[in-house]
Design a protein around this motif. Structure first.
Motif, PDB file in Angstrom:
ATOM      1  N   UNK A   1       4.237  -0.852   3.669  1.00 58.88           N
ATOM      2  CA  UNK A   1       3.807   0.537   3.549  1.00 58.88           C
ATOM      3  C   UNK A   1       4.876   1.344   2.820  1.00 58.88           C
ATOM      4  N   UNK A   2       4.476   2.012   1.749  1.00 61.76           N
ATOM      5  CA  UNK A   2       5.411   2.718   0.882  1.00 61.76           C
ATOM      6  C   UNK A   2       4.997   4.182   0.770  1.00 61.76           C
ATOM      7  N   UNK A   3       5.985   5.081   0.836  1.00 58.59           N
ATOM      8  CA  UNK A   3       5.730   6.508   0.646  1.00 58.59           C
ATOM      9  C   UNK A   3       6.312   6.962  -0.674  1.00 58.59           C
ATOM     10  N   UNK A   4       5.577   7.794  -1.405  1.00 53.13           N
ATOM     11  CA  UNK A   4       6.115   8.399  -2.615  1.00 53.13           C
ATOM     12  C   UNK A   4       7.042   9.549  -2.230  1.00 53.13           C
ATOM     13  N   UNK A   5       8.168   9.645  -2.953  1.00 52.64           N
ATOM     14  CA  UNK A   5       9.104  10.760  -2.745  1.00 52.64           C
ATOM     15  C   UNK A   5       9.472  11.354  -4.102  1.00 52.64           C
TER      16      UNK A   5
ATOM     17  N   UNK B   1       0.834  -1.198   0.000  1.00 55.52           N
ATOM     18  CA  UNK B   1       0.000   0.000   0.000  1.00 55.52           C
ATOM     19  C   UNK B   1       0.870   1.250   0.000  1.00 55.52           C
ATOM     20  N   UNK B   2       0.627   2.129  -0.953  1.00 54.97           N
ATOM     21  CA  UNK B   2       1.297   3.434  -0.971  1.00 54.97           C
ATOM     22  C   UNK B   2       0.428   4.386  -0.154  1.00 54.97           C
ATOM     23  N   UNK B   3       0.912   4.730   1.034  1.00 56.06           N
ATOM     24  CA  UNK B   3       0.049   5.392   2.020  1.00 56.06           C
ATOM     25  C   UNK B   3       0.041   6.910   1.926  1.00 56.06           C
TER      26      UNK B   3
ATOM     27  N   UNK C   1      12.776  13.271   4.646  1.00 58.76           N
ATOM     28  CA  UNK C   1      11.582  13.378   5.487  1.00 58.76           C
ATOM     29  C   UNK C   1      11.005  11.993   5.787  1.00 58.76           C
ATOM     30  N   UNK C   2      11.019  11.118   4.799  1.00 58.24           N
ATOM     31  CA  UNK C   2      10.550   9.757   5.020  1.00 58.24           C
ATOM     32  C   UNK C   2      11.396   9.066   6.077  1.00 58.24           C
ATOM     33  N   UNK C   3      12.701   9.237   5.979  1.00 59.22           N
ATOM     34  CA  UNK C   3      13.609   8.625   6.959  1.00 59.22           C
ATOM     35  C   UNK C   3      13.364   9.183   8.366  1.00 59.22           C
ATOM     36  N   UNK C   4      13.152  10.489   8.473  1.00 63.49           N
ATOM     37  CA  UNK C   4      12.898  11.113   9.778  1.00 63.49           C
ATOM     38  C   UNK C   4      11.648  10.548  10.436  1.00 63.49           C
ATOM     39  N   UNK C   5      10.705  10.107   9.625  1.00 61.68           N
ATOM     40  CA  UNK C   5       9.456   9.563  10.154  1.00 61.68           C
ATOM     41  C   UNK C   5       9.462   8.044  10.272  1.00 61.68           C
ATOM     42  N   UNK C   6      10.611   7.434  10.018  1.00 66.10           N
ATOM     43  CA  UNK C   6      10.752   5.998  10.213  1.00 66.10           C
ATOM     44  C   UNK C   6      10.239   5.136   9.074  1.00 66.10           C
ATOM     45  N   UNK C   7       9.991   5.725   7.908  1.00 62.35           N
ATOM     46  CA  UNK C   7       9.495   4.958   6.763  1.00 62.35           C
ATOM     47  C   UNK C   7      10.591   4.034   6.254  1.00 62.35           C
ATOM     48  N   UNK C   8      10.240   2.787   5.971  1.00 63.41           N
ATOM     49  CA  UNK C   8      11.228   1.786   5.569  1.00 63.41           C
ATOM     50  C   UNK C   8      11.192   1.473   4.075  1.00 63.41           C
TER      51      UNK C   8
END
Length: 310
Positions: free
Chosen positions: A77-81, A45-47, A89-96
């Motif tokens: 869980x995947x974030x678009x960058x 899921x791209x959240x 920012x993804x790293x700061x929020x713990x996104x893997x």
């Protein structure tokens, strides 16, 4: 038709789907949809996305939303960058796990991230190194792989050259995206077959839009060529805000219904997915483009109507 037994559906409704909606969903509303997707057994899921909130205000609460859902190990869980700042920012929020997007078309890439395609590729080494150093899985989506709304056709050799350059780096998956719904099944089969044959040991996915009614047919073409990972958006909502007429992601419940009817397993519970789509429609306050949620599954039978006599 020689088709895979099982495919992976990469759900993008909470990101790509919501980014074109005029109504901005709250964290609680997104959480409700997330739990429904979890119950439907969605596995990827791209959240959300870490982009400037002024450009895409629908994604402004991405970080807050992620902190509520990050403890669900059964869902990737995947974030678009869009750039290195987004990755930081993804790293700061713990996104893997993240998905970096750039365009095969220079004009579309300049509209989207203010860079040429070549500049995005040159900057990619820093981004890839940062992801590797911080143990973040890096996926890449190549937008406008099948055509650009500003430039027209994109040559297959350009896509092959881009893939070769990307594979010099440590990445998990490359997704070829039909960003504005310009692809046709013959084109999809030819390009994806070439890609699968030339880069046999790498993981590729496809992202199609139903803008011109060819999304499901394009999925079948990609599947026949050997692609087994497909993006889809709950209810069929969404599109690219930087390209004219780019509405209409392929609808997740329509894709799942089609594949399951063809004997291709998705591991997704279609009834739960339809329930999630109906709830999404209520939250957004307008009818959604998806068809299965309206008509029901093709296995649904109806009573024979009583014969009317005069």
């Amino acid at each position: 038709m020689k088709l895979a037994d099982h495919v992976t559906i990469y759900e993008v409704g909470l990101r790509d789907g919501l980014q074109l909606e005029s109504k901005i969903l709250s964290v609680d509303e997104k959480l409700e949809l997330f739990y429904l997707l979890q119950m439907a057994n969605v596995s990827e899921l791209e959240f959300g996305s870490f982009v400037h909130p002024k450009l895409v205000p629908q994604m402004a609460n991405t970080a807050e939303f992620y902190h509520h859902v990050k403890e669900f190990p059964e869902i990737e869980l995947v974030a678009l960058i869009p750039n290195l700042k987004g990755l930081e920012l993804a790293k700061q929020n713990g996104v893997r796990s993240v998905n970096y997007v750039f365009s095969a078309s220079n004009t579309h890439n300049q509209q989207n991230v203010r860079q040429t395609t070549e500049q995005s590729l040159e900057n990619f080494s820093n981004l890839s190194q940062f992801a590797s150093d911080n143990d973040i899985a890096l996926n890449v989506t190549v937008a406008t792989s099948f055509g650009c709304p500003f430039e027209g056709s994109v040559l297959p050799q350009r896509i092959m050259n881009i893939i070769e350059k990307l594979l010099l780096h440590n990445i998990k998956r490359i997704t070829l995206a039909d960003t504005t719904g310009m692809a046709n099944p013959k084109q999809v089969y030819q390009l994806t077959k070439q890609v699968v044959n030339e880069f046999r040991d790498f993981e590729f996915g496809c992202h199609f839009h139903n803008t011109r009614g060819m999304g499901l047919a394009n999925i079948v073409a990609g599947l026949e060529a050997g692609i087994t990972i497909f993006d889809a958006s709950l209810g069929g909502i969404g599109g690219c805000p930087f390209a004219p007429g780019a509405t209409g992601n392929v609808c997740t419940e329509d894709v799942v219904h089609m594949l399951e009817e063809m004997g291709v397993r998705t591991s997704i519970n279609l009834d739960q997915l339809i329930h999630a789509s109906n709830r999404l429609e209520e939250l957004l306050g307008h009818e959604l483009p998806g068809q299965v949620a309206k008509a029901g599954k093709s296995s649904r039978l109806y009573p024979v109507p009583n014969k009317v006599t005069s």
